[in-house]
Design a protein around this motif. Structure first.
Motif, PDB file in Angstrom:
ATOM      1  N   ILE A 192       0.561  -1.175   0.012  1.00 47.99           N
ATOM      2  CA  ILE A 192      -0.178   0.194   0.112  1.00 47.99           C
ATOM      3  C   ILE A 192       0.762   1.325   0.041  1.00 47.99           C
ATOM      4  CG2 ILE A 192      -1.710   1.153   1.427  1.00 47.99           C
ATOM      5  CD1 ILE A 192      -2.936  -1.362   2.379  1.00 47.99           C
ATOM      6  N   THR A 193       1.950   1.264   0.841  1.00 50.36           N
ATOM      7  CA  THR A 193       3.014   2.566   1.042  1.00 50.36           C
ATOM      8  C   THR A 193       3.387   2.631  -0.333  1.00 50.36           C
ATOM      9  OG1 THR A 193       3.157   2.029   3.346  1.00 50.36           O
ATOM     10  CG2 THR A 193       4.674   3.249   2.327  1.00 50.36           C
ATOM     11  N   VAL A 194       3.978   1.665  -0.940  1.00 50.48           N
ATOM     12  CA  VAL A 194       4.794   1.812  -2.180  1.00 50.48           C
ATOM     13  C   VAL A 194       3.931   2.072  -3.216  1.00 50.48           C
ATOM     14  CG1 VAL A 194       6.212   0.367  -3.948  1.00 50.48           C
ATOM     15  CG2 VAL A 194       6.518  -0.019  -1.559  1.00 50.48           C
ATOM     16  N   ARG A 195       2.788   1.735  -3.239  1.00 49.07           N
ATOM     17  CA  ARG A 195       1.860   2.102  -4.571  1.00 49.07           C
ATOM     18  C   ARG A 195       1.434   3.222  -4.508  1.00 49.07           C
ATOM     19  NH1 ARG A 195       0.476   3.038  -8.821  1.00 49.07           N
ATOM     20  NH2 ARG A 195      -1.475   2.195 -10.051  1.00 49.07           N
ATOM     21  N   ALA A 196       1.035   3.883  -3.048  1.00 44.62           N
ATOM     22  CA  ALA A 196       0.767   5.281  -2.942  1.00 44.62           C
ATOM     23  C   ALA A 196       2.004   6.346  -3.260  1.00 44.62           C
ATOM     24  CB  ALA A 196       0.121   5.750  -1.675  1.00 44.62           C
ATOM     25  N   ALA A 197       3.087   5.818  -2.714  1.00 46.00           N
ATOM     26  CA  ALA A 197       4.453   6.442  -3.071  1.00 46.00           C
ATOM     27  C   ALA A 197       4.770   6.784  -4.420  1.00 46.00           C
ATOM     28  CB  ALA A 197       5.372   5.982  -2.319  1.00 46.00           C
ATOM     29  N   ALA A 198       4.565   5.394  -5.224  1.00 49.92           N
ATOM     30  CA  ALA A 198       4.815   5.470  -6.653  1.00 49.92           C
ATOM     31  C   ALA A 198       3.821   6.237  -7.406  1.00 49.92           C
ATOM     32  CB  ALA A 198       4.743   4.334  -7.311  1.00 49.92           C
ATOM     33  N   ALA A 199       2.556   6.472  -7.165  1.00 45.44           N
ATOM     34  CA  ALA A 199       1.586   7.089  -7.810  1.00 45.44           C
ATOM     35  C   ALA A 199       1.888   8.519  -7.304  1.00 45.44           C
ATOM     36  CB  ALA A 199       0.195   6.852  -7.310  1.00 45.44           C
ATOM     37  N   ALA A 200       2.102   9.082  -6.313  1.00 48.95           N
ATOM     38  CA  ALA A 200       2.597  10.447  -5.980  1.00 48.95           C
ATOM     39  C   ALA A 200       3.682  10.921  -6.908  1.00 48.95           C
ATOM     40  CB  ALA A 200       2.651  10.386  -4.647  1.00 48.95           C
ATOM     41  N   HIS A 201       4.710   9.954  -6.798  1.00 53.01           N
ATOM     42  CA  HIS A 201       6.023  10.348  -7.490  1.00 53.01           C
ATOM     43  C   HIS A 201       5.626  10.583  -8.905  1.00 53.01           C
ATOM     44  CE1 HIS A 201      10.125  10.319  -8.623  1.00 53.01           C
ATOM     45  NE2 HIS A 201      10.022   9.082  -9.330  1.00 53.01           N
ATOM     46  N   LEU A 202       5.070   9.477  -9.642  1.00 51.47           N
ATOM     47  CA  LEU A 202       4.696   9.709 -10.979  1.00 51.47           C
ATOM     48  C   LEU A 202       3.549  10.984 -11.025  1.00 51.47           C
ATOM     49  CD1 LEU A 202       4.063   5.970 -12.143  1.00 51.47           C
ATOM     50  CD2 LEU A 202       6.164   7.490 -12.391  1.00 51.47           C
ATOM     51  N   HIS A 203       2.832  11.230 -10.621  1.00 48.83           N
ATOM     52  CA  HIS A 203       1.858  12.417 -10.594  1.00 48.83           C
ATOM     53  C   HIS A 203       2.488  13.608 -10.489  1.00 48.83           C
ATOM     54  CE1 HIS A 203      -2.217  14.442 -10.512  1.00 48.83           C
ATOM     55  NE2 HIS A 203      -1.739  14.927  -9.634  1.00 48.83           N
ATOM     56  N   ALA A 204       3.646  13.778  -9.682  1.00 50.20           N
ATOM     57  CA  ALA A 204       4.444  14.865  -9.489  1.00 50.20           C
ATOM     58  C   ALA A 204       5.154  15.174 -10.812  1.00 50.20           C
ATOM     59  CB  ALA A 204       5.413  14.876  -8.121  1.00 50.20           C
ATOM     60  N   ARG A 205       5.523  14.218 -11.642  1.00 51.58           N
ATOM     61  CA  ARG A 205       6.284  14.325 -12.617  1.00 51.58           C
ATOM     62  C   ARG A 205       5.418  14.583 -13.951  1.00 51.58           C
ATOM     63  NH1 ARG A 205      10.539   9.357 -13.457  1.00 51.58           N
ATOM     64  NH2 ARG A 205      10.718  10.583 -15.339  1.00 51.58           N
ATOM     65  N   LYS A 206       4.272  13.969 -13.884  1.00 53.61           N
ATOM     66  CA  LYS A 206       3.350  14.046 -14.953  1.00 53.61           C
ATOM     67  C   LYS A 206       1.825  13.926 -14.539  1.00 53.61           C
ATOM     68  CE  LYS A 206       2.185  12.419 -19.456  1.00 53.61           C
ATOM     69  NZ  LYS A 206       2.326  11.119 -20.704  1.00 53.61           N
ATOM     70  N   PRO A 207       1.220  14.955 -13.999  1.00 48.95           N
ATOM     71  CA  PRO A 207      -0.207  14.757 -13.239  1.00 48.95           C
ATOM     72  C   PRO A 207      -1.147  13.887 -14.307  1.00 48.95           C
ATOM     73  CG  PRO A 207       0.563  16.919 -13.457  1.00 48.95           C
ATOM     74  CD  PRO A 207       1.668  16.349 -14.172  1.00 48.95           C
ATOM     75  N   ASP A 208      -1.735  13.095 -13.772  1.00 48.35           N
ATOM     76  CA  ASP A 208      -2.709  12.139 -14.544  1.00 48.35           C
ATOM     77  C   ASP A 208      -3.554  11.693 -13.533  1.00 48.35           C
ATOM     78  OD1 ASP A 208      -3.971  10.004 -16.148  1.00 48.35           O
ATOM     79  OD2 ASP A 208      -2.253   9.411 -16.928  1.00 48.35           O
ATOM     80  N   GLU A 209      -4.735  12.030 -13.557  1.00 51.76           N
ATOM     81  CA  GLU A 209      -6.144  11.824 -12.730  1.00 51.76           C
ATOM     82  C   GLU A 209      -6.440  10.484 -12.832  1.00 51.76           C
ATOM     83  OE1 GLU A 209      -9.141  14.615 -13.095  1.00 51.76           O
ATOM     84  OE2 GLU A 209      -8.020  16.132 -12.523  1.00 51.76           O
ATOM     85  N   ARG A 210      -6.456   9.699 -14.188  1.00 50.77           N
ATOM     86  CA  ARG A 210      -6.736   8.249 -14.096  1.00 50.77           C
ATOM     87  C   ARG A 210      -5.689   7.581 -13.425  1.00 50.77           C
ATOM     88  NH1 ARG A 210      -8.656   7.489 -20.645  1.00 50.77           N
ATOM     89  NH2 ARG A 210     -10.497   9.187 -20.379  1.00 50.77           N
ATOM     90  N   ALA A 211      -4.437   7.721 -13.718  1.00 52.03           N
ATOM     91  CA  ALA A 211      -3.553   6.988 -13.008  1.00 52.03           C
ATOM     92  C   ALA A 211      -3.449   7.042 -11.531  1.00 52.03           C
ATOM     93  CB  ALA A 211      -2.105   7.266 -13.529  1.00 52.03           C
TER      94      ALA A 211
END
Length: 283
Positions: free
Chosen positions: A98-117
């Motif tokens: 859970i922690t890794v999935r949330a952190a990875a999503a936040a990391h990718l969203h910061a580089r390229k915002p994507d609401e679907r992802a």
């Protein structure tokens, strides 16, 4: 009553009838006893012998009952300890994913915002947490069972590997599974293999982010091996180390089966390799 106390009393019990017989044999010629008195002494000897035999049987029965209760208590304690280790693995793996999935999503969203992802990440976190909660309830139910009932707990088998790997993929890892024909594998070895795969994937996710992981299962004539190699951390990934207990418990589990566990960085790159070799007879 302890075993040492039982053992210390038994010689004395057998000495009582033997001593009474010696007294009778010595008293007859020395004191010139009459036969009625001799008969009384013999009856007394028989009574003492009968008491000694009964007492010995009673103590032996008490000793066996005490040993049976002790063995039952030790079996329950051993099962509870196994459940506690499995509970630790389950909770640490679920929360880690859970922690890794949330952190990875936040990391990718910061580089390229994507609401679907971002929404997909939230759905994955929900699915992982639901699955972990179901297993957690099952294991807690087993821990709450009374001592005279066999404990029930979820048991991983080789058939669980696809589900374990799918969970890691949902957490962001790119996992490839290469499994040779393993033949017949004992339940303990199957569970250990699944624990190695869970811990290896969780470690890769914590330390390397959404990296590529290669999982290989192979078999020789005398052992089954599972190897987990990752390609190292992604660029910009912040390492999130765990408590460090996972590998310790994993090494204990593998060594209890007579196997070996190796966990070390790969020399050729930034990747990490986790390998377990567990003895297993011919398929």
């Amino acid at each position: 009553m302890t075993e040492s106390r039982c053992r210390s009393r038994r010689p004395w019990i057998w000495l009582l009838p033997a001593g009474a017989l010696l007294v009778v044999m010595a008293a007859v010629p020395l004191l010139g006893l009459t036969w009625p008195f001799v008969i009384i002494l013999l009856l007394g000897f028989a009574a003492v012998s009968l008491w000694a035999i009964v007492r010995l049987r009673v103590e032996r029965a008490e000793h066996k009952a005490a040993m049976a209760r002790r063995d039952a208590a030790e079996a329950v304690l051993a099962e509870r300890l196994r459940l506690a280790r499995d509970l630790h693995d389950l909770v640490s793996h679920g929360l880690g994913m859970i922690t890794v999935r949330a952190a990875a999503a936040a990391h990718l969203h910061a580089r390229k915002p994507d609401e679907r992802a971002l929404l997909a990440a939230i759905e994955d976190v929900e699915a992982i947490s639901r699955a972990a909660t179901v297993e957690l309830r099952r294991m807690l139910d087993a821990l709450r069972e009374v001592d005279d009932q066999p404990a029930r707990h979820p048991t991983d088998t080789l058939a669980s590997l696809p589900e374990i790997i799918d969970g890691a993929r949902r957490a962001g890892l790119r996992v490839e599974l290469h499994q040779e024909e393993l033949g017949s594998v004992s339940p303990g070895t199957q569970m250990a293999i699944c624990r190695v795969v869970r811990e290896g994937l969780a470690n890769s996710a914590r330390h390397a982010g959404s990296t590529t992981v290669d999982v290989r299962l192979a078999r020789t004539r005398t052992a089954v091996s599972v190897t987990i190699n990752d390609d190292g951390p992604n660029r910009g990934w912040a390492v999130r180390p765990g408590a460090g207990h996972g590998l310790i418990g994993l090494r204990e589990r593998v060594s209890s089966l007579g196997g070996t566990l190796t966990a070390e960085p790969r020399a050729k790159d930034d990747g990490f390799c986790l390998e377990a070799v567990i003895p297993e007879g011919a398929a």
